[in-house]
Structure formats: structure tokens, C-alpha cells
Scaffold this active site. Structure first.
Site, PDB file in Angstrom:
ATOM      1  CG  ASN A 135      -3.716  -2.583   8.206  1.00 19.21           C
ATOM      2  OD1 ASN A 135      -3.053  -2.625   9.219  1.00 19.21           O
ATOM      3  ND2 ASN A 135      -4.957  -2.996   8.153  1.00 19.21           N
ATOM      4  CE1 TYR A 176      -9.322  -2.957   0.572  1.00 18.44           C
ATOM      5  CE2 TYR A 176      -8.343  -0.957  -0.316  1.00 18.44           C
ATOM      6  CZ  TYR A 176      -8.229  -2.160   0.375  1.00 18.44           C
ATOM      7  OH  TYR A 176      -7.000  -2.552   0.866  1.00 18.44           O
ATOM      8  CG  PHE A 231     -12.903   1.107   7.523  1.00 15.41           C
ATOM      9  CD1 PHE A 231     -12.483   0.559   6.319  1.00 15.41           C
ATOM     10  CD2 PHE A 231     -13.597   0.300   8.418  1.00 15.41           C
ATOM     11  CE1 PHE A 231     -12.752  -0.775   6.009  1.00 15.41           C
ATOM     12  CE2 PHE A 231     -13.862  -1.039   8.116  1.00 15.41           C
ATOM     13  CZ  PHE A 231     -13.434  -1.575   6.898  1.00 15.41           C
ATOM     14  CE  LYS A 267      -3.955  -2.099   2.420  1.00 13.80           C
ATOM     15  NZ  LYS A 267      -4.964  -1.832   3.485  1.00 13.80           N
ATOM     16  CB  THR A 285      -7.553  -6.507   9.934  1.00 13.42           C
ATOM     17  OG1 THR A 285      -7.872  -7.570   9.033  1.00 13.42           O
ATOM     18  CG2 THR A 285      -7.988  -5.176   9.352  1.00 13.42           C
ATOM     19  CG  HIS A 317      -5.271  -5.929  -0.318  1.00 18.26           C
ATOM     20  ND1 HIS A 317      -6.482  -5.877   0.319  1.00 18.26           N
ATOM     21  CD2 HIS A 317      -5.421  -6.779  -1.372  1.00 18.26           C
ATOM     22  CE1 HIS A 317      -7.334  -6.670  -0.333  1.00 18.26           C
ATOM     23  NE2 HIS A 317      -6.718  -7.221  -1.365  1.00 18.26           N
ATOM     24  NE  ARG A 363      -2.333  -5.781   7.241  1.00 16.84           N
ATOM     25  CZ  ARG A 363      -3.497  -6.243   6.806  1.00 16.84           C
ATOM     26  NH1 ARG A 363      -4.148  -7.173   7.488  1.00 16.84           N
ATOM     27  NH2 ARG A 363      -4.016  -5.776   5.674  1.00 16.84           N
TER      28      ARG A 363
END
Ligand code: IDP
Ligand code: MG
Length: 139
Positions: free
Chosen positions: A112, A49, A57, A9, A91, A115, A102
Site C-alpha cells: 500500500n 498496528y 492480514f 512504507k 485502502t 500509511h 495508492r
């Protein structure tokens, strides 16, 4: 053999974690069968998404995903969907197991670092979202 979509990301790219994350995939024996760098528009992030549309969120997440470039990859391996999700960690990075990406690098649940698809159906949708068949290695 299974395939999954992985994304480094915008926070992972901006923080110089591309090499570290790809190194972890390689050390795990996961094959990268497609890879490129992209910078999504807000519309592209929202469509990617769409399963999260309506969640509190969603706006923040999709705004973040178009805030800078991402590295998108197709990974291949036996049970790679679960293997890669284990490498990513939970997550909520505060609950992620030690040694996961993470746990080691995430600073904010909205960002985060990485993905990964959560199952075969989402993997098929997400791979086709970013790659056509000509861009994916056949071996
Ligand atoms: P995953 O990335 O572990 O599959 P999902 O529940 O699919 O987690 O959520 C997608 C992304 O949305 C997460 O990686 C994270 O960036 C963001 N996200 C998930 N839950 C929250 C939350 O409670 N607050 C803010 N962002 C969230
Ligand atoms: Mg998910």
C-alpha cells in the site's frame, strides 16, 4: 491546526517513491513538521498496528512493515488528517480514486506504499509512537 502521522512504507522507499510522495505533500500545501527514516523490528510493527491484531492480514502486514526502512513524518495543516487520507486514496488500491498515491503506485493491498492516521485519537498515539516533542517543529 491538526497533525497526522504519515509513513512511506518499505515498498515506497524500496521503489524510490520518497521524493514523489513528499512532492505531492508539498504541492498540496501540507507542512512536514518532523521526519526521519526508521527500520522497525517485528515487535515495533506489531505494537504500532495493534488495532489490527487478530485480523487475517496482521501477520503479513507486520512482517512487511519490518522488511525494510520506512520514512515517518508528522504532517500539520487544517484538516490534514482527511486531506492526507484523500491524497493516499482508498485502502484497496483498486478502489482508489485516480490521481491518489495508492491508485498511481500501489500494487498489493498488504503493502500500500503509504500509511496515514485515520482520526485525531490514532494520530496522537501514532505521532507519540515515533516522535518525542523535541523532534517536532514548533512554529
Ligand atoms: P489504511 O492504511 O487505509 O488506514 P487499514 O484498514 O488501517 O487501512 O489497514 C492498515 C494496513 O493493513 C493497510 O494499509 C494495508 O497495508 C493492510 N491491509 C488492510 N486491509 C488488508 C487486507 O484485506 N489484506 C491485506 N492487507 C490489508
Ligand atoms: Mg488505518
Amino acid at each position: 491546526m491538526e497533525r497526522t502521522l504519515a509513513i512511506i512504507k518499505p515498498d515506497g522507499v524500496a521503489r524510490g517513491l520518497v521524493g514523489e510522495i513528499i512532492g505531492r505533500l508539498e504541492r498540496e500545501g501540507i507542512s512536514i513538521i518532523a521526519m526521519k527514516m526508521i527500520w522497525m523490528t517485528k515487535g515495533q510493527a506489531k505494537a504500532f498496528y495493534k488495532v489490527h491484531a487478530g485480523k487475517p492480514f496482521y501477520e503479513g502486514l507486520t512482517g512487511f512493515m519490518c522488511s525494510g526502512p520506512c520514512v515517518v513524518m508528522v504532517l500539520e495543516g487544517k484538516e490534514v488528517i482527511d486531506t492526507y487520507r484523500e491524497l493516499m486514496g482508498a485502502t484497496d488500491f483498486k478502489e482508489a480514486a485516480k490521481g491518489t498515491i495508492r491508485h498511481d503506485y500501489a500494487t498489493d493491498i498488504e503493502k500500500n506504499v503509504v500509511h496515514g492516521s485515520d482520526g485525531p485519537r490514532s494520530a496522537a498515539f501514532e505521532i507519540a509512537y515515533f516522535f518525542n516533542e523535541l523532534e517536532i517543529l514548533k512554529r
